[in-house]
Design an enzyme around this catalytic site. Sequence first.
Site, PDB file in Angstrom:
ATOM      1  N   HIS A 297       0.821  -1.217   0.000  1.00 30.58           N
ATOM      2  CA  HIS A 297       0.000   0.000   0.000  1.00 30.58           C
ATOM      3  C   HIS A 297       0.855   1.267   0.000  1.00 30.58           C
ATOM      4  O   HIS A 297       0.375   2.338  -0.339  1.00 30.58           O
ATOM      5  CB  HIS A 297      -1.050  -0.015   1.117  1.00 30.58           C
ATOM      6  CG  HIS A 297      -0.578   0.334   2.497  1.00 30.58           C
ATOM      7  ND1 HIS A 297      -0.286  -0.608   3.468  1.00 30.58           N
ATOM      8  CD2 HIS A 297      -0.372   1.525   3.089  1.00 30.58           C
ATOM      9  CE1 HIS A 297       0.074  -0.003   4.574  1.00 30.58           C
ATOM     10  NE2 HIS A 297       0.033   1.291   4.391  1.00 30.58           N
TER      11      HIS A 297
ATOM     12  N   ASP B 213       1.143  -7.697   2.285  1.00 28.59           N
ATOM     13  CA  ASP B 213       1.276  -6.266   2.011  1.00 28.59           C
ATOM     14  C   ASP B 213       2.744  -5.834   1.855  1.00 28.59           C
ATOM     15  O   ASP B 213       3.310  -5.179   2.724  1.00 28.59           O
ATOM     16  CB  ASP B 213       0.608  -5.480   3.144  1.00 28.59           C
ATOM     17  CG  ASP B 213       0.307  -4.033   2.762  1.00 28.59           C
ATOM     18  OD1 ASP B 213       0.852  -3.563   1.744  1.00 28.59           O
ATOM     19  OD2 ASP B 213      -0.448  -3.387   3.494  1.00 28.59           O
TER      20      ASP B 213
ATOM     21  N   SER C 226       3.889   2.291   8.584  1.00 29.45           N
ATOM     22  CA  SER C 226       3.711   1.281   7.549  1.00 29.45           C
ATOM     23  C   SER C 226       5.007   1.094   6.794  1.00 29.45           C
ATOM     24  O   SER C 226       5.655   2.054   6.404  1.00 29.45           O
ATOM     25  CB  SER C 226       2.618   1.681   6.580  1.00 29.45           C
ATOM     26  OG  SER C 226       1.395   1.265   7.085  1.00 29.45           O
TER      27      SER C 226
HETATM   28  N1  ARG Z   1      -4.762   0.596   7.458  1.00 30.09           N
HETATM   29  C1  ARG Z   1      -3.462   0.633   6.908  1.00 30.09           C
HETATM   30  C2  ARG Z   1      -2.853   2.050   7.066  1.00 30.09           C
HETATM   31  O1  ARG Z   1      -3.414   2.910   7.647  1.00 30.09           O
HETATM   32  C3  ARG Z   1      -3.423   0.153   5.513  1.00 30.09           C
HETATM   33  C4  ARG Z   1      -4.102   1.035   4.503  1.00 30.09           C
HETATM   34  C5  ARG Z   1      -4.075   0.571   3.078  1.00 30.09           C
HETATM   35  N2  ARG Z   1      -5.004  -0.484   2.782  1.00 30.09           N
HETATM   36  C6  ARG Z   1      -6.322  -0.309   2.433  1.00 30.09           C
HETATM   37  N3  ARG Z   1      -7.055  -1.362   2.215  1.00 30.09           N
HETATM   38  N4  ARG Z   1      -6.883   0.866   2.301  1.00 30.09           N
HETATM   39  O2  ARG Z   1      -2.228   2.649   6.251  1.00 30.09           O
HETATM   40  N1  ASP Z   2      -1.379   1.461   7.947  1.00 36.02           N
HETATM   41  C1  ASP Z   2      -0.690   2.530   8.618  1.00 36.02           C
HETATM   42  C2  ASP Z   2       0.342   3.193   7.707  1.00 36.02           C
HETATM   43  O1  ASP Z   2       0.196   3.244   6.507  1.00 36.02           O
HETATM   44  C3  ASP Z   2      -0.078   2.045   9.898  1.00 36.02           C
HETATM   45  C4  ASP Z   2      -0.997   2.226  11.054  1.00 36.02           C
HETATM   46  O2  ASP Z   2      -1.766   3.190  11.077  1.00 36.02           O
HETATM   47  O3  ASP Z   2      -0.910   1.402  11.968  1.00 36.02           O
HETATM   48  O4  ASP Z   2       1.276   3.814   8.155  1.00 36.02           O
END
Ligand code: ARG
Ligand code: ASP
Length: 721
Positions: A87, A223, A656
Amino acid sequence: MIRKFIRLIVLFIILSSSLLRADEGMWIPVLMEKFNIEIMKEKGFKLSAEDIYSINKASMKDAVMIFGGGCTAELISDRGLLITNHHCGYRSIQSHSTVDNDYLTNGFWAMSQEEELTNPGLTVTFLKWMKDVTGEVLKGIEDGMSEEEMSDIKQENIDRINEEAIEGTHFTAQVKPFYYGNQYFLFVNETYKDVRLVGAPPSAIGKFGGDTDNWMWPRHTGDFSLFRIYAGKENEPVGYSPDNVPFKPEKFFPISLKGTEPGDFTMVFGYPGSTYEYVPSFHLQMLTRDIYPELIDVRTKKLEIMQNAMEKSRIVRIQYSAKAAGVSNSWKRWKGEIRGLDKLDAIAKKQAYEERFREWTHEDSERNQLYGNLLSRYDKVYNEIAPVRLARSYFREVFFYNGVENISLASGFSKLVSLVGNNASPEEIDEVLESLRKRVSGFFKNYDPATGDALSVAMLLLFEENVPWKYHPEEFKRIMEKFDGNYQAWIEKVRKKSLFVNEKTLLEFLNSFKSSGVKKIEKDPIFRLAQSAGETYNGILSDYGELNQELVSLHRVYMKAQMEFEPGKLFYPDANFSLRVSYGEAKGYEPRDAVFYKHYTTLEGVMEKDDPAIYDYNVPEKLRELYRKKDYGRYAPDGKMPVCFLATNHTTGGNSGSPVINAEGHLIGINFDRAWEGVMSDLMFNPEQCRNISLDIRYALFIIDKFAGAGYLLDEMTLVE
Ligand code: ARG
Ligand code: ASP
């Protein structure tokens, strides 16, 4: 007496062991020796603070980078190979994707260095060194100065510190406030600009579970993506050139194949963006009652429209997948935060703390003088800022971020208009024209008129309904009245008249641009709304900025006061997108009554979720086959292929892509998310519920080797059995 003493000792032991167990905190690399290394060693860490951060020898910090604008990445070979999240590489992967060459859907693997893909604009940044510069920043500050005077002096000092720090080098410097300006650190960085895409799994692996599984456990997302840093002949950072060679790092991470057992030490080393652990209850009230619920509604609408369109068309899926993922991500986190804070009774907890704090300030007249009115001042400012902040968010959502998309496009043209108005040189104008051409092509590549119109109509309606009249831009009022709130009719009319709805006309306009063309822009209905919204927005921003400045100075004083109020407590600074260490252990959790979540998932779970009818759960045939044959190579202990694992590290957005490191300093995972029950950790940490989610590095190796057939990449890594 003796009894009392024993009781004290017992209390101390209980306290200190609970301190040991709670893994909350994001710590400063240069202060590990002083504050953390003992605790880390007790938790199993086998290396020294110097191994994490050193200016005398290569240390882990030399293998951890800021990736792009807001992620972390780490080096895994001596030839500049880095790993981060799928991502985090998403935009780059998407930018190379077309319907015929759909790397998002099918994945991409360079089978040799020649096949790696360049990504203009993508950079990675290394920390060279950092230093506490509090004394220098505060030099000349005296009691009784106004906030403005103080901030001018600090800014002058900071400018000087930055300048001196990088004199005669190609580095960049930045001084960042910690503890809301009670402490300052200088960061000297080095940025590399030629970063090429090496490999990415198909979204059906790298984004497996999509937005449905996002922020959730059990998780089965692979990921990760791979890039390579290129440098000039002297290993120096230079822009893209075919003559560049792979960057030679001072340090890269060996990769462990050992995995984790519950209780094993884990360390996350990366760039957490922002947290708000020390703000008063009013802040949580504002977010959970005034702001989040409204924003959740706006985004629910956006997602409904985007997802609908994406279901129906492959092209729209490519165009809107990154947008929808971005919209969905915070939308879901906000919901989780509200729930998590509720369950923690966080507001009541903060209020009780504030009550004790208030009593403490009243105990002493000098204290009372300094801190006695803090909370009532907070109360007042939060009351004032909440509606302004909400308006600010609405403007962003409606006009500037995946709302009325053509407005965002048209906003970009105001620079051209003002340059022409100011008789800028032809060269300057050409430069802007060139960047606008790029912007226009980029915009229309990811724009579907029907979806765009549906979004525009829905957003303008929500704006009319929910944003107070005093924040309505003049041009919006005019449209609202003229079309009696029928934004569909407005759009249909605009489609016939505006420059900003059609790529061909807009590019032709730019290609044959003459300064008289400015009139055409200025008369354009979309540009006019964009201008008008921009003006109102600037007013909101300046009100917000002023109030926020008050908050920032209150935070500074409140932070200092809290440290005096609890002198025995070790405070970690809130995240500020500087390099931090969080340590913890591999561990599952109980999300709700009677349910226990194990700390790791396996490929069995991927297959349980497999459903060809659902885009997010459609497992690639090749992966099914590897599963059937149990063709896991050396990556699966006991015949089960590990996929993700949980630990107790305190992380946030920006973490991330961060390396997850074991007691020996080897890479065991890539951090990529948090579990939903614990996402309120940005505001209040709950050791029972807060877990970071990481990709097990063995799954990445298996995908590279067995799935992609790019095993040649493993030859440059160092694997530890
Ligand atoms: N929750 C994670 C973060 O905040 C991954 C986000 C990307 N993935 C998604 N399905 N939107 O960045
Ligand atoms: N998914 C988040 C990021 O892209 C990490 C988190 O918020 O725990 O940095």
